[in-house]
Design a protein around this motif. Structure first.
Motif, PDB file in Angstrom:
ATOM      1  N   ALA A 149      -7.171  -7.561 -17.171  1.00 50.10           N
ATOM      2  CA  ALA A 149      -7.120  -7.915 -15.745  1.00 50.10           C
ATOM      3  C   ALA A 149      -7.790  -6.828 -14.902  1.00 50.10           C
ATOM      4  O   ALA A 149      -8.549  -7.115 -13.969  1.00 50.10           O
ATOM      5  CB  ALA A 149      -5.667  -8.101 -15.300  1.00 50.10           C
ATOM      6  N   LEU A 150      -7.536  -5.577 -15.258  1.00 49.73           N
ATOM      7  CA  LEU A 150      -8.150  -4.464 -14.511  1.00 49.73           C
ATOM      8  C   LEU A 150      -9.661  -4.441 -14.719  1.00 49.73           C
ATOM      9  O   LEU A 150     -10.428  -4.183 -13.785  1.00 49.73           O
ATOM     10  CB  LEU A 150      -7.526  -3.137 -14.958  1.00 49.73           C
ATOM     11  N   LYS A 151     -10.082  -4.738 -15.943  1.00 48.72           N
ATOM     12  CA  LYS A 151     -11.528  -4.771 -16.233  1.00 48.72           C
ATOM     13  C   LYS A 151     -12.204  -5.878 -15.424  1.00 48.72           C
ATOM     14  O   LYS A 151     -13.280  -5.683 -14.845  1.00 48.72           O
ATOM     15  CB  LYS A 151     -11.771  -5.028 -17.722  1.00 48.72           C
ATOM     16  N   LEU A 152     -11.561  -7.035 -15.397  1.00 46.42           N
ATOM     17  CA  LEU A 152     -12.112  -8.165 -14.632  1.00 46.42           C
ATOM     18  C   LEU A 152     -12.238  -7.800 -13.154  1.00 46.42           C
ATOM     19  O   LEU A 152     -13.264  -8.055 -12.514  1.00 46.42           O
ATOM     20  CB  LEU A 152     -11.227  -9.408 -14.798  1.00 46.42           C
ATOM     21  N   ALA A 153     -11.197  -7.170 -12.620  1.00 46.03           N
ATOM     22  CA  ALA A 153     -11.198  -6.794 -11.208  1.00 46.03           C
ATOM     23  C   ALA A 153     -12.339  -5.810 -10.927  1.00 46.03           C
ATOM     24  O   ALA A 153     -13.050  -5.924  -9.918  1.00 46.03           O
ATOM     25  CB  ALA A 153      -9.855  -6.184 -10.832  1.00 46.03           C
ATOM     26  N   GLN A 154     -12.518  -4.870 -11.837  1.00 45.45           N
ATOM     27  CA  GLN A 154     -13.563  -3.860 -11.633  1.00 45.45           C
ATOM     28  C   GLN A 154     -14.953  -4.503 -11.686  1.00 45.45           C
ATOM     29  O   GLN A 154     -15.801  -4.235 -10.836  1.00 45.45           O
ATOM     30  CB  GLN A 154     -13.444  -2.766 -12.689  1.00 45.45           C
ATOM     31  N   VAL A 155     -15.165  -5.365 -12.678  1.00 44.47           N
ATOM     32  CA  VAL A 155     -16.482  -5.999 -12.834  1.00 44.47           C
ATOM     33  C   VAL A 155     -16.777  -6.939 -11.662  1.00 44.47           C
ATOM     34  O   VAL A 155     -17.897  -7.008 -11.169  1.00 44.47           O
ATOM     35  CB  VAL A 155     -16.556  -6.750 -14.184  1.00 44.47           C
ATOM     36  N   LEU A 156     -15.749  -7.651 -11.212  1.00 43.99           N
ATOM     37  CA  LEU A 156     -15.954  -8.609 -10.115  1.00 43.99           C
ATOM     38  C   LEU A 156     -15.858  -7.942  -8.741  1.00 43.99           C
ATOM     39  O   LEU A 156     -15.965  -8.599  -7.705  1.00 43.99           O
ATOM     40  CB  LEU A 156     -14.936  -9.757 -10.231  1.00 43.99           C
ATOM     41  N   GLN A 157     -15.614  -6.636  -8.760  1.00 46.49           N
ATOM     42  CA  GLN A 157     -15.608  -5.816  -7.546  1.00 46.49           C
ATOM     43  C   GLN A 157     -14.580  -6.280  -6.518  1.00 46.49           C
ATOM     44  O   GLN A 157     -14.867  -6.392  -5.313  1.00 46.49           O
ATOM     45  CB  GLN A 157     -17.020  -5.786  -6.922  1.00 46.49           C
ATOM     46  N   VAL A 158     -13.392  -6.611  -7.019  1.00 49.99           N
ATOM     47  CA  VAL A 158     -12.287  -6.962  -6.129  1.00 49.99           C
ATOM     48  C   VAL A 158     -11.033  -6.258  -6.621  1.00 49.99           C
ATOM     49  O   VAL A 158     -10.989  -5.739  -7.733  1.00 49.99           O
ATOM     50  CB  VAL A 158     -12.018  -8.495  -6.100  1.00 49.99           C
ATOM     51  N   ASP A 159      -9.992  -6.286  -5.783  1.00 50.09           N
ATOM     52  CA  ASP A 159      -8.716  -5.721  -6.183  1.00 50.09           C
ATOM     53  C   ASP A 159      -8.042  -6.697  -7.162  1.00 50.09           C
ATOM     54  O   ASP A 159      -8.208  -7.905  -7.047  1.00 50.09           O
ATOM     55  CB  ASP A 159      -7.838  -5.526  -4.940  1.00 50.09           C
ATOM     56  N   VAL A 160      -7.271  -6.164  -8.105  1.00 47.29           N
ATOM     57  CA  VAL A 160      -6.637  -7.020  -9.114  1.00 47.29           C
ATOM     58  C   VAL A 160      -5.668  -8.026  -8.465  1.00 47.29           C
ATOM     59  O   VAL A 160      -5.516  -9.149  -8.952  1.00 47.29           O
ATOM     60  CB  VAL A 160      -5.947  -6.161 -10.217  1.00 47.29           C
ATOM     61  N   HIS A 161      -5.046  -7.637  -7.348  1.00 45.83           N
ATOM     62  CA  HIS A 161      -4.132  -8.565  -6.664  1.00 45.83           C
ATOM     63  C   HIS A 161      -4.892  -9.707  -5.993  1.00 45.83           C
ATOM     64  O   HIS A 161      -4.325 -10.757  -5.716  1.00 45.83           O
ATOM     65  CB  HIS A 161      -3.293  -7.818  -5.622  1.00 45.83           C
ATOM     66  N   THR A 162      -6.154  -9.496  -5.719  1.00 45.74           N
ATOM     67  CA  THR A 162      -6.982 -10.566  -5.154  1.00 45.74           C
ATOM     68  C   THR A 162      -7.282 -11.595  -6.251  1.00 45.74           C
ATOM     69  O   THR A 162      -7.355 -12.790  -5.987  1.00 45.74           O
ATOM     70  CB  THR A 162      -8.311  -9.991  -4.615  1.00 45.74           C
ATOM     71  N   LEU A 163      -7.443 -11.114  -7.453  1.00 49.75           N
ATOM     72  CA  LEU A 163      -7.767 -12.008  -8.575  1.00 49.75           C
ATOM     73  C   LEU A 163      -6.557 -12.777  -9.082  1.00 49.75           C
ATOM     74  O   LEU A 163      -6.661 -13.947  -9.427  1.00 49.75           O
ATOM     75  CB  LEU A 163      -8.322 -11.189  -9.750  1.00 49.75           C
ATOM     76  N   PHE A 164      -5.423 -12.101  -9.191  1.00 53.41           N
ATOM     77  CA  PHE A 164      -4.246 -12.717  -9.810  1.00 53.41           C
ATOM     78  C   PHE A 164      -3.066 -12.707  -8.851  1.00 53.41           C
ATOM     79  O   PHE A 164      -2.770 -11.703  -8.224  1.00 53.41           O
ATOM     80  CB  PHE A 164      -3.855 -11.956 -11.098  1.00 53.41           C
ATOM     81  N   GLU A 165      -2.389 -13.866  -8.775  1.00 50.25           N
ATOM     82  CA  GLU A 165      -1.273 -14.051  -7.849  1.00 50.25           C
ATOM     83  C   GLU A 165      -0.033 -14.499  -8.595  1.00 50.25           C
ATOM     84  O   GLU A 165      -0.101 -15.481  -9.343  1.00 50.25           O
ATOM     85  CB  GLU A 165      -1.647 -15.206  -6.918  1.00 50.25           C
ATOM     86  N   LEU A 166       1.081 -13.840  -8.348  1.00 48.42           N
ATOM     87  CA  LEU A 166       2.329 -14.288  -8.954  1.00 48.42           C
ATOM     88  C   LEU A 166       2.792 -15.567  -8.286  1.00 48.42           C
ATOM     89  O   LEU A 166       2.661 -15.722  -7.078  1.00 48.42           O
ATOM     90  CB  LEU A 166       3.414 -13.223  -8.778  1.00 48.42           C
ATOM     91  N   GLU A 167       3.377 -16.465  -9.080  1.00 47.55           N
ATOM     92  CA  GLU A 167       3.979 -17.688  -8.528  1.00 47.55           C
ATOM     93  C   GLU A 167       5.469 -17.666  -8.804  1.00 47.55           C
ATOM     94  O   GLU A 167       5.948 -16.870  -9.615  1.00 47.55           O
ATOM     95  CB  GLU A 167       3.345 -18.917  -9.181  1.00 47.55           C
ATOM     96  N   VAL A 168       6.188 -18.559  -8.132  1.00 51.02           N
ATOM     97  CA  VAL A 168       7.642 -18.646  -8.321  1.00 51.02           C
ATOM     98  C   VAL A 168       7.972 -18.898  -9.785  1.00 51.02           C
ATOM     99  O   VAL A 168       8.893 -18.290 -10.346  1.00 51.02           O
ATOM    100  CB  VAL A 168       8.239 -19.775  -7.422  1.00 51.02           C
TER     101      VAL A 168
END
Lengths: 85, 158
Positions: A61-80
């Protein structure tokens, strides 16, 4: 018996955890193959993540965030549903 | 999850060849009751417990080794096929492998449990013989089917 493999018999079922990997991948003008190469995984893994069938490890997840140049929380969201076991 | 316990990717092809050789050879041996004289050799037995004789330890006996050869091909081939790295080995593939192993174990012992209660005598003997190989067979069938479906789904998307 739940598991990733069960969802490959029912292609429309999503595991959990929304993600915006596909959106940001397209913004960066990358194919699944290119993104897979950059984060050192297979194209099937990227596809599985984008379709919600697989939740990546923290490292991936951290690698994806770095490559896509966004924060990891922008990429992945917790759901109920993520709070239920 | 990375593991050093997997074989190199090149072993997969070797494993497939050994596995299929053992499988078809074994089926042929059972159907046609093959026992070529060529395979009658002296082998070293740690324990020999014949039906109508005394049990012996650490002794040489004459035995037809065709079934041992075919069984070894099935086991070695099945292990190489099951536990060789994919070209791109990653955490998703590792998870697929683990879930397939769990599934195969449940199915294998489920079938064996049913066999305990519904199959008897010589039929049950054959179940025990086949059970030596069925875990690997179920695992490989499941794992490669799921791998095929994931690749198909990914190709469809592209």
């Amino acid at each position: 018996m739940r598991g990733i493999t069960g969802y490959y018999l029912e292609p429309d079922k999503r595991l959990t955890m929304k993600n915006k990997v596909k959106i940001h991948r397209v913004v960066q003008d990358l194919t699944q193959e290119q993104l897979a190469g950059l984060v050192q995984v297979s194209r099937q893994t990227i596809h599985a993540i984008e379709s919600g069938k697989y939740v990546p490890s923290t490292l991936l997840a951290l690698k994806l965030a770095q490559v896509l140049q966004v924060d990891v929380h922008t990429l992945f969201e917790l759901e109920v549903a993520d709070w239920k076991s | 999850m990375k593991t050093k316990l997997l074989f190199p990717n090149v072993c997969k092809g070797i494993g497939l060849f050994l596995f299929l050789s053992g499988l078809f050879g074994g089926i042929a041996m059972i159907i046609w009751e093959l026992s070529p004289v060529f395979f009658d050799i002296n082998v070293f037995a740690i324990v020999e417990d014949p039906v109508l004789s005394e049990k012996k330890y650490f002794t040489w006996i004459e035995n037809n080794i065709l079934d041992e050869i075919l069984g070894s091909l099935l086991i070695l081939g099945g292990l190489l096929l099951a536990f060789s790295r994919e070209k791109t080995e990653d955490e998703f593939i590792a998870t697929l492998r683990m879930e397939s192993l769990l599934w195969a174990t449940y199915i294998n012992y489920g079938v064996l449990l049913l066999s305990f209660w519904f199959l008897f005598s010589l039929t049950f003997y054959w179940v025990l013989i086949l059970n030596i190989f069925t875990l690997l067979l179920f695992f490989n069938a499941r794992y490669y089917w799921i791998l095929f479906r994931t690749r198909q789904a990914a190709d469809h998307e592209e």
